[in-house]
Design an enzyme around this catalytic site. Structure first.
Site, PDB file in Angstrom:
ATOM      1  N   GLN A 104      -6.102  40.177  -3.746  1.00 30.97           N
ATOM      2  CA  GLN A 104      -6.526  40.449  -2.296  1.00 30.97           C
ATOM      3  C   GLN A 104      -5.796  39.639  -1.441  1.00 30.97           C
ATOM      4  O   GLN A 104      -4.772  38.849  -1.940  1.00 30.97           O
ATOM      5  CB  GLN A 104      -8.074  40.111  -2.273  1.00 30.97           C
ATOM      6  CG  GLN A 104      -8.502  38.787  -2.341  1.00 30.97           C
ATOM      7  CD  GLN A 104      -9.897  38.220  -2.303  1.00 30.97           C
ATOM      8  OE1 GLN A 104     -10.785  39.155  -2.916  1.00 30.97           O
ATOM      9  NE2 GLN A 104     -10.148  37.394  -1.644  1.00 30.97           N
ATOM     10  N   GLY A 105      -5.984  39.991  -0.366  1.00 33.97           N
ATOM     11  CA  GLY A 105      -5.525  39.132   1.109  1.00 33.97           C
ATOM     12  C   GLY A 105      -3.800  39.310   0.910  1.00 33.97           C
ATOM     13  O   GLY A 105      -3.100  40.352   0.665  1.00 33.97           O
ATOM     14  N   ASP A 164      -3.688  37.942 -11.023  1.00 31.06           N
ATOM     15  CA  ASP A 164      -5.022  37.016 -10.361  1.00 31.06           C
ATOM     16  C   ASP A 164      -5.875  36.532 -11.574  1.00 31.06           C
ATOM     17  O   ASP A 164      -5.955  37.055 -12.626  1.00 31.06           O
ATOM     18  CB  ASP A 164      -5.457  38.061  -9.558  1.00 31.06           C
ATOM     19  CG  ASP A 164      -6.512  37.177  -8.585  1.00 31.06           C
ATOM     20  OD1 ASP A 164      -6.018  37.163  -7.319  1.00 31.06           O
ATOM     21  OD2 ASP A 164      -7.431  36.691  -8.729  1.00 31.06           O
ATOM     22  N   ASP A 223      -5.077  32.959 -14.549  1.00 28.92           N
ATOM     23  CA  ASP A 223      -5.574  31.891 -13.648  1.00 28.92           C
ATOM     24  C   ASP A 223      -4.566  30.622 -13.724  1.00 28.92           C
ATOM     25  O   ASP A 223      -4.238  30.051 -14.921  1.00 28.92           O
ATOM     26  CB  ASP A 223      -7.078  31.115 -14.334  1.00 28.92           C
ATOM     27  CG  ASP A 223      -7.679  30.215 -13.948  1.00 28.92           C
ATOM     28  OD1 ASP A 223      -6.861  29.334 -13.005  1.00 28.92           O
ATOM     29  OD2 ASP A 223      -8.760  29.915 -14.334  1.00 28.92           O
ATOM     30  N   ARG A 244     -10.607  20.408   7.141  1.00 28.06           N
ATOM     31  CA  ARG A 244      -9.688  20.916   6.001  1.00 28.06           C
ATOM     32  C   ARG A 244      -9.065  19.751   5.223  1.00 28.06           C
ATOM     33  O   ARG A 244      -7.670  20.052   5.160  1.00 28.06           O
ATOM     34  CB  ARG A 244      -8.689  21.825   6.605  1.00 28.06           C
ATOM     35  CG  ARG A 244      -9.176  23.074   7.300  1.00 28.06           C
ATOM     36  CD  ARG A 244     -10.016  24.013   6.265  1.00 28.06           C
ATOM     37  NE  ARG A 244     -10.174  25.400   6.805  1.00 28.06           N
ATOM     38  CZ  ARG A 244     -11.526  25.477   7.356  1.00 28.06           C
ATOM     39  NH1 ARG A 244     -12.702  24.512   7.227  1.00 28.06           N
ATOM     40  NH2 ARG A 244     -11.898  26.807   7.996  1.00 28.06           N
ATOM     41  N   TYR A 263      -7.643  20.553   1.529  1.00 31.97           N
ATOM     42  CA  TYR A 263      -6.737  21.814   1.792  1.00 31.97           C
ATOM     43  C   TYR A 263      -5.411  21.421   2.424  1.00 31.97           C
ATOM     44  O   TYR A 263      -4.272  21.681   1.912  1.00 31.97           O
ATOM     45  CB  TYR A 263      -7.325  22.871   2.562  1.00 31.97           C
ATOM     46  CG  TYR A 263      -6.481  24.146   2.734  1.00 31.97           C
ATOM     47  CD1 TYR A 263      -6.478  25.001   1.899  1.00 31.97           C
ATOM     48  CD2 TYR A 263      -5.908  24.551   4.156  1.00 31.97           C
ATOM     49  CE1 TYR A 263      -5.548  26.241   1.879  1.00 31.97           C
ATOM     50  CE2 TYR A 263      -5.032  25.440   4.197  1.00 31.97           C
ATOM     51  CZ  TYR A 263      -5.121  26.415   3.067  1.00 31.97           C
ATOM     52  OH  TYR A 263      -4.216  27.631   3.700  1.00 31.97           O
ATOM     53  N   SER A 303     -11.078  36.155   2.236  1.00 32.08           N
ATOM     54  CA  SER A 303     -11.688  34.840   2.048  1.00 32.08           C
ATOM     55  C   SER A 303     -11.861  34.307   3.433  1.00 32.08           C
ATOM     56  O   SER A 303     -12.892  33.332   3.799  1.00 32.08           O
ATOM     57  CB  SER A 303     -10.712  33.786   1.164  1.00 32.08           C
ATOM     58  OG  SER A 303      -9.473  33.527   1.853  1.00 32.08           O
ATOM     59  N   ARG A 316     -15.362  32.932   5.004  1.00 33.62           N
ATOM     60  CA  ARG A 316     -15.699  31.671   5.737  1.00 33.62           C
ATOM     61  C   ARG A 316     -16.429  31.912   7.113  1.00 33.62           C
ATOM     62  O   ARG A 316     -17.136  31.222   7.615  1.00 33.62           O
ATOM     63  CB  ARG A 316     -14.388  30.838   5.955  1.00 33.62           C
ATOM     64  CG  ARG A 316     -13.763  30.215   4.741  1.00 33.62           C
ATOM     65  CD  ARG A 316     -12.608  29.327   5.037  1.00 33.62           C
ATOM     66  NE  ARG A 316     -11.401  29.896   5.304  1.00 33.62           N
ATOM     67  CZ  ARG A 316     -10.725  30.546   4.823  1.00 33.62           C
ATOM     68  NH1 ARG A 316     -10.696  30.672   3.439  1.00 33.62           N
ATOM     69  NH2 ARG A 316      -9.423  31.166   5.132  1.00 33.62           N
ATOM     70  N   ARG A 343      -7.089  29.900  17.752  1.00 35.54           N
ATOM     71  CA  ARG A 343      -6.087  29.056  17.364  1.00 35.54           C
ATOM     72  C   ARG A 343      -4.665  29.581  17.672  1.00 35.54           C
ATOM     73  O   ARG A 343      -3.643  28.741  17.745  1.00 35.54           O
ATOM     74  CB  ARG A 343      -6.186  28.748  15.857  1.00 35.54           C
ATOM     75  CG  ARG A 343      -7.571  28.050  15.646  1.00 35.54           C
ATOM     76  CD  ARG A 343      -7.732  27.327  14.134  1.00 35.54           C
ATOM     77  NE  ARG A 343      -7.708  28.101  13.032  1.00 35.54           N
ATOM     78  CZ  ARG A 343      -7.723  27.802  11.868  1.00 35.54           C
ATOM     79  NH1 ARG A 343      -8.240  26.554  11.557  1.00 35.54           N
ATOM     80  NH2 ARG A 343      -7.743  28.571  10.898  1.00 35.54           N
TER      81      ARG A 343
HETATM   82  P1  NAD Z   1      -7.892  34.926  -0.404  1.00 29.69           P
HETATM   83  O1  NAD Z   1      -8.317  33.694  -0.267  1.00 29.69           O
HETATM   84  O2  NAD Z   1      -8.442  36.171   0.391  1.00 29.69           O
HETATM   85  O3  NAD Z   1      -7.714  35.292  -2.080  1.00 29.69           O
HETATM   86  C1  NAD Z   1      -7.239  34.259  -3.007  1.00 29.69           C
HETATM   87  C2  NAD Z   1      -6.982  35.095  -4.266  1.00 29.69           C
HETATM   88  O4  NAD Z   1      -6.669  34.130  -5.369  1.00 29.69           O
HETATM   89  C3  NAD Z   1      -8.265  35.691  -4.911  1.00 29.69           C
HETATM   90  O5  NAD Z   1      -7.710  37.097  -5.218  1.00 29.69           O
HETATM   91  C4  NAD Z   1      -8.728  34.904  -5.952  1.00 29.69           C
HETATM   92  O6  NAD Z   1      -9.202  35.340  -7.230  1.00 29.69           O
HETATM   93  C5  NAD Z   1      -7.277  34.337  -6.182  1.00 29.69           C
HETATM   94  N1  NAD Z   1      -7.428  32.962  -7.086  1.00 29.69           N
HETATM   95  C6  NAD Z   1      -8.129  32.000  -6.806  1.00 29.69           C
HETATM   96  N2  NAD Z   1      -8.020  31.081  -7.612  1.00 29.69           N
HETATM   97  C7  NAD Z   1      -7.051  31.184  -8.441  1.00 29.69           C
HETATM   98  C8  NAD Z   1      -6.402  30.736  -9.928  1.00 29.69           C
HETATM   99  N3  NAD Z   1      -6.997  29.633 -10.145  1.00 29.69           N
HETATM  100  N4  NAD Z   1      -5.679  31.408 -10.232  1.00 29.69           N
HETATM  101  C9  NAD Z   1      -5.193  32.646  -9.954  1.00 29.69           C
HETATM  102  N5  NAD Z   1      -5.819  33.469  -8.700  1.00 29.69           N
HETATM  103  C10 NAD Z   1      -6.695  32.518  -8.254  1.00 29.69           C
HETATM  104  O7  NAD Z   1      -6.375  35.018  -0.032  1.00 29.69           O
HETATM  105  P2  NAD Z   1      -5.353  34.734   1.241  1.00 29.69           P
HETATM  106  O8  NAD Z   1      -6.469  34.291   2.266  1.00 29.69           O
HETATM  107  O9  NAD Z   1      -4.601  35.802   1.500  1.00 29.69           O
HETATM  108  O10 NAD Z   1      -4.750  33.217   0.811  1.00 29.69           O
HETATM  109  C11 NAD Z   1      -3.795  33.533  -0.213  1.00 29.69           C
HETATM  110  C12 NAD Z   1      -2.826  32.049   0.124  1.00 29.69           C
HETATM  111  O11 NAD Z   1      -2.414  31.854   1.464  1.00 29.69           O
HETATM  112  C13 NAD Z   1      -3.526  31.024  -0.283  1.00 29.69           C
HETATM  113  O12 NAD Z   1      -2.813  29.873  -0.853  1.00 29.69           O
HETATM  114  C14 NAD Z   1      -4.172  30.262   1.152  1.00 29.69           C
HETATM  115  O13 NAD Z   1      -4.234  28.933   0.957  1.00 29.69           O
HETATM  116  C15 NAD Z   1      -2.850  30.615   1.869  1.00 29.69           C
HETATM  117  N6  NAD Z   1      -3.043  30.881   3.304  1.00 29.69           N
HETATM  118  C16 NAD Z   1      -4.049  31.629   3.822  1.00 29.69           C
HETATM  119  C17 NAD Z   1      -4.150  31.591   5.054  1.00 29.69           C
HETATM  120  C18 NAD Z   1      -5.329  32.528   5.687  1.00 29.69           C
HETATM  121  O14 NAD Z   1      -5.775  32.388   6.899  1.00 29.69           O
HETATM  122  N7  NAD Z   1      -5.863  33.447   5.028  1.00 29.69           N
HETATM  123  C19 NAD Z   1      -3.740  30.677   6.036  1.00 29.69           C
HETATM  124  C20 NAD Z   1      -2.429  30.202   5.435  1.00 29.69           C
HETATM  125  C21 NAD Z   1      -2.270  29.916   4.132  1.00 29.69           C
END
Ligand code: NAD
Length: 246
Positions: A17-18, A38, A59, A145, A148, A185, A189, A206
């Site tokens: 996802q994402g 994933d 994982d 955060r 994080y 995600s 939140r 932001r």
């Molecule tokens: P998300 O948080 O919606 O999805 C995360 C995905 O990671 C899920 O499919 C989940 O199953 C998978 N995942 C979780 N733990 C895992 C593991 N141990 N091994 C393998 N897969 C695992 O995705 P997102 O919001 O697109 O975030 C992706 C990345 O981008 C993350 O590193 C996040 O910190 C970073 N990020 C996101 C944002 C934001 O605003 N969404 C901003 C900056 C950085």
């Protein structure tokens, strides 16, 4: 298939996802042979059938799974370390378990992937590693955060260290630092905040551009970092944040 990543094999973590999903799709659309991974196998199903893309369970906290996948996949030209977890709260809310889990997923996961895939990448003559960091750490301290932000700061150090050590062997290693991106995600939140509209407005505020980022916009940057168009770029952390970094 022609495209900016034609002839390259790419491994993507957190592709269910994402940003990870959007990037796996973008890599495939650019002609890469993609291994989309994933821990959520069900979440990978919609990607199945995408030309040039296969899915695998991974994982990133499980060294055995990482090693087995590296043995199966062999050399990749692109490694996109996207997996990450957001712990909410200050240092006073962050118990040792929270700290350990966050660092295990967000930092040690990348350590595991790079250790497993780098030798074959070097052997094959080089490649591009793209690590997911964040505006939180690279440019901003973000309230609530703590774990994080700490982990994403570690990703920047990890990125620079790998870039420095292997720049002479054709390896590039760069970090991507998004602002707030509209992903499942983030939606969770907002739902957890109670007043969803108020939470959304706060996340939107932001970014001086007045909106959230789209996963496809981050994927476009990942394509550039992965491709030979960025062949002269290594050891960088680039923000993509709707003006949050101005
Ligand atoms: P998300 O948080 O919606 O999805 C995360 C995905 O990671 C899920 O499919 C989940 O199953 C998978 N995942 C979780 N733990 C895992 C593991 N141990 N091994 C393998 N897969 C695992 O995705 P997102 O919001 O697109 O975030 C992706 C990345 O981008 C993350 O590193 C996040 O910190 C970073 N990020 C996101 C944002 C934001 O605003 N969404 C901003 C900056 C950085």
């Amino acid at each position: 298939m022609a495209g900016r990543l034609a002839g390259k094999k790419a491994l993507v973590t957190a592709a269910a996802q994402g940003i990870g999903e959007a990037t796996a799709r973008a890599f495939a659309a650019e002609g890469a042979e993609v291994v989309a991974t994933d821990l959520n196998v069900e979440g990978l199903r919609p990607l199945e059938g995408t030309p040039g893309l296969v899915t695998r369970k991974l994982d990133v906290t499980q060294s055995g799974e990482v090693g087995a996948l590296a043995a199966e996949v062999g050399a990749v030209g692109v490694l996109f370390n996207c997996a990450g977890f957001v712990h909410q709260g200050t240092i006073l809310d962050c118990g040792e378990d929270d700290w350990d889990f966050t660092m295990d997923v967000n930092v040690k996961g990348m350590y595991r992937l790079i250790r497993a895939f780098l030798p074959a990448m070097i052997e094959a003559g080089g490649g591009s590693i793209v690590n997911m960091s964040s505006i939180a750490s690279s440019l901003r301290g973000v309230p609530n955060r703590f774990a994080y932000t700490t982990s994403k700061g570690a990703v920047l150090g990890l990125t620079k260290a790998v870039a420095a050590d292997f720049v002479g062997q054709g390896i590039r290693c760069n970090a991507i630092c998004p602002g707030t991106v509209d992903t499942p995600s983030l939606e969770e939140r907002m739902q957890a905040a109670g007043d969803v509209e108020k939470a959304r407005a706060a996340f939107v505020a932001r970014q001086p551009m007045g909106r959230l980022g789209r996963p496809e916009e981050i994927a476009a940057l990942a394509v550039y970092r992965a491709s030979d168009e960025s062949a002269f770029v290594s050891g960088t952390a680039v923000s993509i944040a709707g003006g949050w970094s101005i």
